[in-house]
Every structure is written in C-alpha cells, then in structure tokens.
Motif scaffolding. Structure first.
Motif, PDB file in Angstrom:
ATOM      1  N   UNK A 190       0.828  -1.208   0.000  1.00 44.92           N
ATOM      2  CA  UNK A 190       0.000   0.000   0.000  1.00 44.92           C
ATOM      3  C   UNK A 190       0.862   1.257   0.000  1.00 44.92           C
ATOM      4  N   UNK A 191       0.426   2.241  -0.771  1.00 49.13           N
ATOM      5  CA  UNK A 191       1.152   3.510  -0.808  1.00 49.13           C
ATOM      6  C   UNK A 191       0.285   4.624  -1.370  1.00 49.13           C
ATOM      7  N   UNK A 192       0.583   5.837  -0.988  1.00 52.80           N
ATOM      8  CA  UNK A 192      -0.127   7.012  -1.514  1.00 52.80           C
ATOM      9  C   UNK A 192       0.720   7.704  -2.575  1.00 52.80           C
ATOM     10  N   UNK A 244      -4.655  16.924  -9.297  1.00 52.74           N
ATOM     11  CA  UNK A 244      -5.832  17.014 -10.143  1.00 52.74           C
ATOM     12  C   UNK A 244      -6.464  15.718 -10.572  1.00 52.74           C
ATOM     13  N   UNK A 245      -5.980  14.562 -10.070  1.00 50.35           N
ATOM     14  CA  UNK A 245      -6.633  13.311 -10.427  1.00 50.35           C
ATOM     15  C   UNK A 245      -8.016  13.240  -9.796  1.00 50.35           C
ATOM     16  N   UNK A 246      -8.961  12.672 -10.526  1.00 47.31           N
ATOM     17  CA  UNK A 246     -10.306  12.484  -9.994  1.00 47.31           C
ATOM     18  C   UNK A 246     -10.310  11.274  -9.070  1.00 47.31           C
ATOM     19  N   UNK A 247     -10.631  11.484  -7.789  1.00 48.45           N
ATOM     20  CA  UNK A 247     -10.633  10.388  -6.822  1.00 48.45           C
ATOM     21  C   UNK A 247     -11.969  10.317  -6.102  1.00 48.45           C
ATOM     22  N   UNK A 248     -12.348   9.081  -5.783  1.00 47.02           N
ATOM     23  CA  UNK A 248     -13.586   8.851  -5.040  1.00 47.02           C
ATOM     24  C   UNK A 248     -13.362   7.693  -4.092  1.00 47.02           C
ATOM     25  N   UNK A 249     -14.230   7.603  -3.105  1.00 49.47           N
ATOM     26  CA  UNK A 249     -14.163   6.461  -2.210  1.00 49.47           C
ATOM     27  C   UNK A 249     -13.196   6.677  -1.054  1.00 49.47           C
ATOM     28  N   UNK A 250     -12.788   5.552  -0.439  1.00 55.77           N
ATOM     29  CA  UNK A 250     -11.979   5.588   0.771  1.00 55.77           C
ATOM     30  C   UNK A 250     -10.553   6.046   0.492  1.00 55.77           C
ATOM     31  N   UNK A 251      -9.933   6.610   1.514  1.00 52.34           N
ATOM     32  CA  UNK A 251      -8.514   6.912   1.437  1.00 52.34           C
ATOM     33  C   UNK A 251      -7.730   5.605   1.484  1.00 52.34           C
ATOM     34  N   UNK A 252      -6.441   5.678   1.188  1.00 49.83           N
ATOM     35  CA  UNK A 252      -5.621   4.461   1.198  1.00 49.83           C
ATOM     36  C   UNK A 252      -5.557   3.853   2.590  1.00 49.83           C
ATOM     37  N   UNK A 253      -5.412   4.677   3.620  1.00 57.31           N
ATOM     38  CA  UNK A 253      -5.347   4.155   4.987  1.00 57.31           C
ATOM     39  C   UNK A 253      -6.664   3.482   5.371  1.00 57.31           C
ATOM     40  N   UNK A 254      -7.786   4.013   4.895  1.00 63.03           N
ATOM     41  CA  UNK A 254      -9.075   3.363   5.156  1.00 63.03           C
ATOM     42  C   UNK A 254      -9.165   2.020   4.437  1.00 63.03           C
ATOM     43  N   UNK A 255      -8.654   1.961   3.205  1.00 58.74           N
ATOM     44  CA  UNK A 255      -8.620   0.682   2.483  1.00 58.74           C
ATOM     45  C   UNK A 255      -7.805  -0.347   3.243  1.00 58.74           C
ATOM     46  N   UNK A 256      -6.657   0.068   3.772  1.00 59.54           N
ATOM     47  CA  UNK A 256      -5.815  -0.845   4.548  1.00 59.54           C
ATOM     48  C   UNK A 256      -6.539  -1.317   5.799  1.00 59.54           C
ATOM     49  N   UNK A 257      -7.221  -0.408   6.469  1.00 63.14           N
ATOM     50  CA  UNK A 257      -7.981  -0.776   7.675  1.00 63.14           C
ATOM     51  C   UNK A 257      -9.044  -1.818   7.353  1.00 63.14           C
ATOM     52  N   UNK A 309      -0.528 -10.661   4.312  1.00 65.30           N
ATOM     53  CA  UNK A 309       0.326  -9.620   4.887  1.00 65.30           C
ATOM     54  C   UNK A 309       0.064  -8.327   4.130  1.00 65.30           C
ATOM     55  N   UNK A 310      -0.101  -7.241   4.869  1.00 64.56           N
ATOM     56  CA  UNK A 310      -0.263  -5.920   4.264  1.00 64.56           C
ATOM     57  C   UNK A 310       0.989  -5.113   4.584  1.00 64.56           C
ATOM     58  N   UNK A 311       1.568  -4.490   3.576  1.00 61.21           N
ATOM     59  CA  UNK A 311       2.812  -3.733   3.737  1.00 61.21           C
ATOM     60  C   UNK A 311       2.533  -2.239   3.568  1.00 61.21           C
ATOM     61  N   UNK A 312       2.858  -1.477   4.604  1.00 61.61           N
ATOM     62  CA  UNK A 312       2.820  -0.016   4.482  1.00 61.61           C
ATOM     63  C   UNK A 312       4.130   0.404   3.836  1.00 61.61           C
ATOM     64  N   UNK A 313       4.093   0.546   2.502  1.00 56.98           N
ATOM     65  CA  UNK A 313       5.291   0.928   1.765  1.00 56.98           C
ATOM     66  C   UNK A 313       5.432   2.437   1.662  1.00 56.98           C
ATOM     67  N   UNK A 314       4.321   3.158   1.837  1.00 58.82           N
ATOM     68  CA  UNK A 314       4.397   4.611   1.707  1.00 58.82           C
ATOM     69  C   UNK A 314       3.060   5.291   1.903  1.00 58.82           C
ATOM     70  N   UNK A 315       2.344   4.907   2.958  1.00 63.71           N
ATOM     71  CA  UNK A 315       1.074   5.571   3.246  1.00 63.71           C
ATOM     72  C   UNK A 315       1.321   6.994   3.716  1.00 63.71           C
TER      73      UNK A 315
END
Length: 274
Positions: free
Chosen positions: A64-66, A73-86, A107-113
């Motif tokens: 996982x990373x942000x 300017x990218x169009x984004x919707x839904x959960x943040x990355x940290x919420x997805x990890x949770x 295993x979930x890796x916080x590579x750059x949240x």
C-alpha cells in the motif's frame, strides 16, 4: 541480492518439459485430461525444476502507498488508502476473504502511506516515505528511495514461508501511477490503460488524461526501468519489484493481481534481464 545483478535462473529446460508432457499424457490415458490446467502444470514444473511440483503455504502480500499525483488534479472517489488498509486488515475486502477461503497467509505492507497506521499483527511497516511526490512536477521518488523500496521488498520476500507469492498493490492514485510505468516500458497508449467507471463523469476522465499526459511528457526521456519507476512511482510498486525478484530467484510461483502488480512485474523483468 543486488538490483544490478540477476540471480534468476532461466526456466527453459527442454528435457524436463518433454518429461512433464509425457507424464500428463500418461495421466490423461488413465485418469482423464486436466484440460486448460495442463499448460499451467508444465509451467509449474519448469519453475520448480521438478516432475512433481507442489504449492506450499501460499502468501498474499498487499503493498500500500499514496501518490503525489492525487493532489495534482486526479479524480478520486471512495476511501482513502489508509481506510482501504484498515478494511483489508479487518477482513472486509474481497482480497482478505479470498485469502482466507484459499488458506493463504495475508500480509499488508505499508510501503508509503501518507498516514501512520496503528500496529496490527499482519501489517508490516516498511514506509519509505509519507507518499510519493507529484510526478507531474518532478520524479515521484529519488533513485535512492527506489532502491531502498526494492531492498525492503527483497527482505520481505526472503522472510516469507512457502513457495507461492501473490502480489497486489493498493492506494489512491496507484492505478494511474502504474499506468504511466506500463505505458513507458511497454509502449502502450495511456488511454488504453486508463479506466473510466460507469459513474465517472466525462470531464473527470478528461482531467485525468490531462494530468497523466503532462506527467508523461515531463519525463519523456526516461527509459531505464529503475529510473522510470522513480519518475512515476509509487513506493508500493517499487517494494513489490524487490519481492518479485527474490521470489523468482527462489523459483517460487508469482501471482499478480491488478495494474500496480503488473507494473512491478514488468520492472522486475527488465531489471532481471539487464
């Protein structure tokens, strides 16, 4: 293992391949054909250099990373990355359910949240940075950060049990970042790699393409795989690259899910063939 020197042995082995096909033919005569699974069985035998390939303790690792492109300017919707990890750690996403049903370690890796996560048994903290920089204005990460992420992935893969590594990458902006990597290394038009959902307004897709095309133009002269990785990001892709290189060097089966994992696989393949 150095990222400059490949330890990955080729899987080409004509005599073993013939022996595997003969074994499958004999099995078909006595117990029936495996159908479309037969080419996969041959491939597994070649990967493991064995007439009796076995899959042991398969592992699903989600990186996982942000991404800095999101603020550009990218169009984004839904959960943040940290919420997805949770949600993933709590078993509320399809990948977690799949791993449980198939008996795979998760295993979930916080590579750059962009945020710090609370400790969790199946969460590995390997943060290279709090999200990448915007690739639209400069490299998403430095070459040193790219190498650090690759080394972190190598260490992760080296510590995993089993001989199957399933990889996936998540993060807001991860798909777009992977699209840029794949487009450059595989010479695929960006539009062919950009997904527009049924509820995505046409102007949002147009804005996404403007951001991606200007980012692509910003790094038009970059072609080396590690430099492409550093230019476009992200940390989760770079960490996956290292994990795949070690898994391949051990003749483990590598499974990929999603565009970020495909981008990592292509970068790892280019590195291994230097």
């Amino acid at each position: 293992m150095s990222v400059q020197r490949s330890l990955i042995a080729p899987t080409a082995h004509p005599r073993l391949e013939d022996a595997l096909r003969q074994k499958l033919q004999h099995r078909a005569e006595t117990a029936g054909s495996l159908g479309e699974l037969e080419p996969l069985a041959v491939r597994l035998g070649l990967i493991q250099n064995s007439l009796k390939p076995r899959l042991k303790s398969p592992q699903l690792v989600v990186f996982a990373g942000d991404h800095g492109l999101v603020v550009d300017g990218l169009s984004t919707r839904g959960d943040s990355t940290s919420q997805q990890v949770t949600h993933l750690l709590a078993g509320r996403l399809p990948m977690a359910v799949f791993s449980f049903i198939q008996g795979m370690g998760l295993t979930v890796v916080d590579a750059g949240l962009a945020e710090s996560m609370s400790p969790y048994p199946s969460l590995l903290q390997r943060k290279i940075g709090f999200g990448t920089r915007s690739a639209r204005s400069g490299p998403a990460m430095s070459i040193d950060q790219a190498h650090a992420a690759i080394r972190a992935g190598m260490e992760i893969a080296d510590s995993l049990s089993g001989n199957v590594l399933a990889c996936a990458g998540i993060g807001v902006g991860a798909h777009e970042s992977a699209s840029l990597v794949l487009s450059r290394l595989a010479d695929i038009p960006l539009r062919d790699l950009t997904i527009s959902g049924p509820d995505m307004p046409p102007d949002a897709l147009a804005q996404t393409m403007v951001v991606l095309q200007s980012t692509q133009g910003r790094h038009r002269d970059v072609t080396d795989p590690v430099e492409v990785l550093a230019a476009f990001g992200g940390f989760e892709v770079a960490t996956m690259v290292g994990a795949m290189l070690v898994a391949a060097s051990k003749r483990h089966l590598i499974m990929v899910d999603g565009l970020p994992a495909c981008a990592a696989l292509l970068v790892a393949a280019r590195i291994s063939h230097r």
